[in-house]
Design a protein around this motif. Structure first.
Motif, PDB file in Angstrom:
ATOM      1  N   SER A   6       0.824  -1.203   0.000  1.00 36.33           N
ATOM      2  CA  SER A   6       0.000   0.000   0.000  1.00 36.33           C
ATOM      3  C   SER A   6       0.864   1.261   0.000  1.00 36.33           C
ATOM      4  O   SER A   6       0.398   2.331  -0.339  1.00 36.33           O
ATOM      5  CB  SER A   6      -0.933  -0.006   1.213  1.00 36.33           C
ATOM      6  N   THR A   7       2.132   1.128   0.356  1.00 32.95           N
ATOM      7  CA  THR A   7       3.042   2.266   0.351  1.00 32.95           C
ATOM      8  C   THR A   7       3.668   2.475  -1.021  1.00 32.95           C
ATOM      9  O   THR A   7       4.356   3.453  -1.243  1.00 32.95           O
ATOM     10  CB  THR A   7       4.192   2.048   1.356  1.00 32.95           C
ATOM     11  N   GLY A   8       3.470   1.518  -1.930  1.00 32.93           N
ATOM     12  CA  GLY A   8       4.115   1.568  -3.229  1.00 32.93           C
ATOM     13  C   GLY A   8       5.480   0.910  -3.220  1.00 32.93           C
ATOM     14  O   GLY A   8       6.147   0.853  -4.238  1.00 32.93           O
ATOM     15  N   LEU A   9       5.899   0.388  -2.081  1.00 27.21           N
ATOM     16  CA  LEU A   9       7.192  -0.288  -1.950  1.00 27.21           C
ATOM     17  C   LEU A   9       6.998  -1.788  -2.059  1.00 27.21           C
ATOM     18  O   LEU A   9       5.958  -2.311  -1.659  1.00 27.21           O
ATOM     19  CB  LEU A   9       7.826   0.040  -0.595  1.00 27.21           C
ATOM     20  N   ASP A  10       7.990  -2.489  -2.568  1.00 23.45           N
ATOM     21  CA  ASP A  10       7.882  -3.946  -2.600  1.00 23.45           C
ATOM     22  C   ASP A  10       8.161  -4.519  -1.212  1.00 23.45           C
ATOM     23  O   ASP A  10       8.572  -3.818  -0.291  1.00 23.45           O
ATOM     24  CB  ASP A  10       8.803  -4.544  -3.664  1.00 23.45           C
ATOM     25  N   LYS A  11       7.909  -5.810  -1.062  1.00 25.51           N
ATOM     26  CA  LYS A  11       8.033  -6.484   0.226  1.00 25.51           C
ATOM     27  C   LYS A  11       9.448  -6.381   0.791  1.00 25.51           C
ATOM     28  O   LYS A  11       9.639  -6.106   1.973  1.00 25.51           O
ATOM     29  CB  LYS A  11       7.652  -7.955   0.067  1.00 25.51           C
ATOM     30  N   LYS A  12      10.446  -6.579  -0.053  1.00 26.56           N
ATOM     31  CA  LYS A  12      11.841  -6.555   0.395  1.00 26.56           C
ATOM     32  C   LYS A  12      12.218  -5.187   0.944  1.00 26.56           C
ATOM     33  O   LYS A  12      12.789  -5.079   2.032  1.00 26.56           O
ATOM     34  CB  LYS A  12      12.742  -6.930  -0.774  1.00 26.56           C
ATOM     35  N   THR A  13      11.879  -4.141   0.219  1.00 26.28           N
ATOM     36  CA  THR A  13      12.201  -2.778   0.664  1.00 26.28           C
ATOM     37  C   THR A  13      11.457  -2.433   1.950  1.00 26.28           C
ATOM     38  O   THR A  13      12.029  -1.844   2.876  1.00 26.28           O
ATOM     39  CB  THR A  13      11.862  -1.765  -0.440  1.00 26.28           C
ATOM     40  N   SER A  14      10.191  -2.810   2.024  1.00 24.84           N
ATOM     41  CA  SER A  14       9.402  -2.538   3.230  1.00 24.84           C
ATOM     42  C   SER A  14       9.985  -3.268   4.439  1.00 24.84           C
ATOM     43  O   SER A  14      10.043  -2.708   5.537  1.00 24.84           O
ATOM     44  CB  SER A  14       7.951  -2.966   3.022  1.00 24.84           C
ATOM     45  N   ALA A  15      10.410  -4.517   4.239  1.00 29.08           N
ATOM     46  CA  ALA A  15      10.984  -5.289   5.338  1.00 29.08           C
ATOM     47  C   ALA A  15      12.280  -4.655   5.839  1.00 29.08           C
ATOM     48  O   ALA A  15      12.507  -4.559   7.044  1.00 29.08           O
ATOM     49  CB  ALA A  15      11.231  -6.725   4.895  1.00 29.08           C
ATOM     50  N   ILE A  16      13.121  -4.203   4.921  1.00 30.38           N
ATOM     51  CA  ILE A  16      14.378  -3.554   5.315  1.00 30.38           C
ATOM     52  C   ILE A  16      14.099  -2.246   6.045  1.00 30.38           C
ATOM     53  O   ILE A  16      14.679  -1.954   7.091  1.00 30.38           O
ATOM     54  CB  ILE A  16      15.275  -3.316   4.088  1.00 30.38           C
ATOM     55  N   LEU A  17      13.182  -1.447   5.502  1.00 29.66           N
ATOM     56  CA  LEU A  17      12.881  -0.150   6.113  1.00 29.66           C
ATOM     57  C   LEU A  17      12.188  -0.279   7.464  1.00 29.66           C
ATOM     58  O   LEU A  17      12.237   0.646   8.270  1.00 29.66           O
ATOM     59  CB  LEU A  17      12.037   0.696   5.164  1.00 29.66           C
ATOM     60  N   THR A  99      16.580 -12.467   2.130  1.00 25.86           N
ATOM     61  CA  THR A  99      15.413 -13.343   2.001  1.00 25.86           C
ATOM     62  C   THR A  99      14.346 -12.737   1.101  1.00 25.86           C
ATOM     63  O   THR A  99      13.320 -13.369   0.870  1.00 25.86           O
ATOM     64  CB  THR A  99      14.787 -13.651   3.371  1.00 25.86           C
ATOM     65  N   GLY A 100      14.560 -11.543   0.625  1.00 26.50           N
ATOM     66  CA  GLY A 100      13.570 -10.902  -0.238  1.00 26.50           C
ATOM     67  C   GLY A 100      12.355 -10.402   0.513  1.00 26.50           C
ATOM     68  O   GLY A 100      11.290 -10.243  -0.050  1.00 26.50           O
ATOM     69  N   GLY A 101      12.500 -10.179   1.808  1.00 24.62           N
ATOM     70  CA  GLY A 101      11.393  -9.687   2.621  1.00 24.62           C
ATOM     71  C   GLY A 101      10.608 -10.784   3.301  1.00 24.62           C
ATOM     72  O   GLY A 101       9.722 -10.511   4.104  1.00 24.62           O
ATOM     73  N   VAL A 102      10.924 -12.042   2.984  1.00 25.47           N
ATOM     74  CA  VAL A 102      10.266 -13.160   3.642  1.00 25.47           C
ATOM     75  C   VAL A 102      10.789 -13.224   5.074  1.00 25.47           C
ATOM     76  O   VAL A 102      11.890 -12.773   5.366  1.00 25.47           O
ATOM     77  CB  VAL A 102      10.540 -14.473   2.881  1.00 25.47           C
ATOM     78  N   ARG A 103      10.028 -13.809   5.963  1.00 20.74           N
ATOM     79  CA  ARG A 103      10.377 -13.832   7.388  1.00 20.74           C
ATOM     80  C   ARG A 103      11.767 -14.380   7.668  1.00 20.74           C
ATOM     81  O   ARG A 103      12.127 -15.439   7.176  1.00 20.74           O
ATOM     82  CB  ARG A 103       9.363 -14.656   8.158  1.00 20.74           C
ATOM     83  N   ALA A 104      12.488 -13.634   8.452  1.00 26.89           N
ATOM     84  CA  ALA A 104      13.786 -14.057   8.961  1.00 26.89           C
ATOM     85  C   ALA A 104      13.788 -13.707  10.439  1.00 26.89           C
ATOM     86  O   ALA A 104      13.900 -12.545  10.809  1.00 26.89           O
ATOM     87  CB  ALA A 104      14.912 -13.343   8.233  1.00 26.89           C
ATOM     88  N   GLU A 105      13.596 -14.716  11.273  1.00 22.70           N
ATOM     89  CA  GLU A 105      13.424 -14.477  12.703  1.00 22.70           C
ATOM     90  C   GLU A 105      14.730 -14.090  13.385  1.00 22.70           C
ATOM     91  O   GLU A 105      15.767 -14.694  13.152  1.00 22.70           O
ATOM     92  CB  GLU A 105      12.874 -15.726  13.384  1.00 22.70           C
ATOM     93  N   LEU A 106      14.622 -13.090  14.247  1.00 28.16           N
ATOM     94  CA  LEU A 106      15.717 -12.784  15.162  1.00 28.16           C
ATOM     95  C   LEU A 106      15.653 -13.802  16.292  1.00 28.16           C
ATOM     96  O   LEU A 106      14.575 -14.304  16.620  1.00 28.16           O
ATOM     97  CB  LEU A 106      15.546 -11.376  15.738  1.00 28.16           C
TER      98      LEU A 106
END
Length: 125
Positions: A6-17, A99-106
């Motif tokens: 919904s922000t116009g960002l892809d999953k990977k970018t949103s996950a990093i941000l 991971t391309g924005g896919v879950r990576a657990e801490l």
């Protein structure tokens, strides 16, 4: 391929941000990344981890200032916690990227936040 959020960002970018400014961007992406449970997972993980680090650092700082010479131990513990948080911050952003924005657990935090992120993502749909 990654779908725009919904922000116009892809999953990977949103996950990093979601990790960029710690718990602050975690809160932002928790409410802005409405369509993707993985982005909500990264955002909630950021809020829990960096929020806890901030609270513990404030407590250590207060104890360090109140205890005089003995407070140096608490101040050094706060410094060590800050260095640890920076290492985890970098690791979280690198893992979200790889991971391309896919879950990576801490460690520890990821197990606790996953069920709540899923519930939150399902309640918004």
């Amino acid at each position: 391929m990654n779908q725009p959020q919904s922000t116009g960002l892809d999953k990977k970018t949103s996950a990093i941000l979601a990790y960029a400014l710690g718990w602050l961007t975690g809160i932002i992406f928790l409410f802005v990344g409405k369509n993707d449970p993985d982005v909500k997972f990264h955002a909630s993980q950021s809020i829990v981890f960096f929020g806890a680090v901030a609270v513990v650092n404030v407590v250590l700082s207060i104890l360090g200032s109140l205890l005089g010479a003995l407070g140096i131990i608490f101040s050094l513990a706060g410094l060590a916690l800050g260095v640890f948080a920076v290492v985890i911050w970098i690791m979280a952003m690198v893992r979200a990227n790889s991971t391309g924005g896919v879950r990576a657990e801490l460690p520890i935090v990821g197990r606790f936040t996953a069920p709540y992120a899923d519930r939150l993502a399902n309640s918004v749909k």
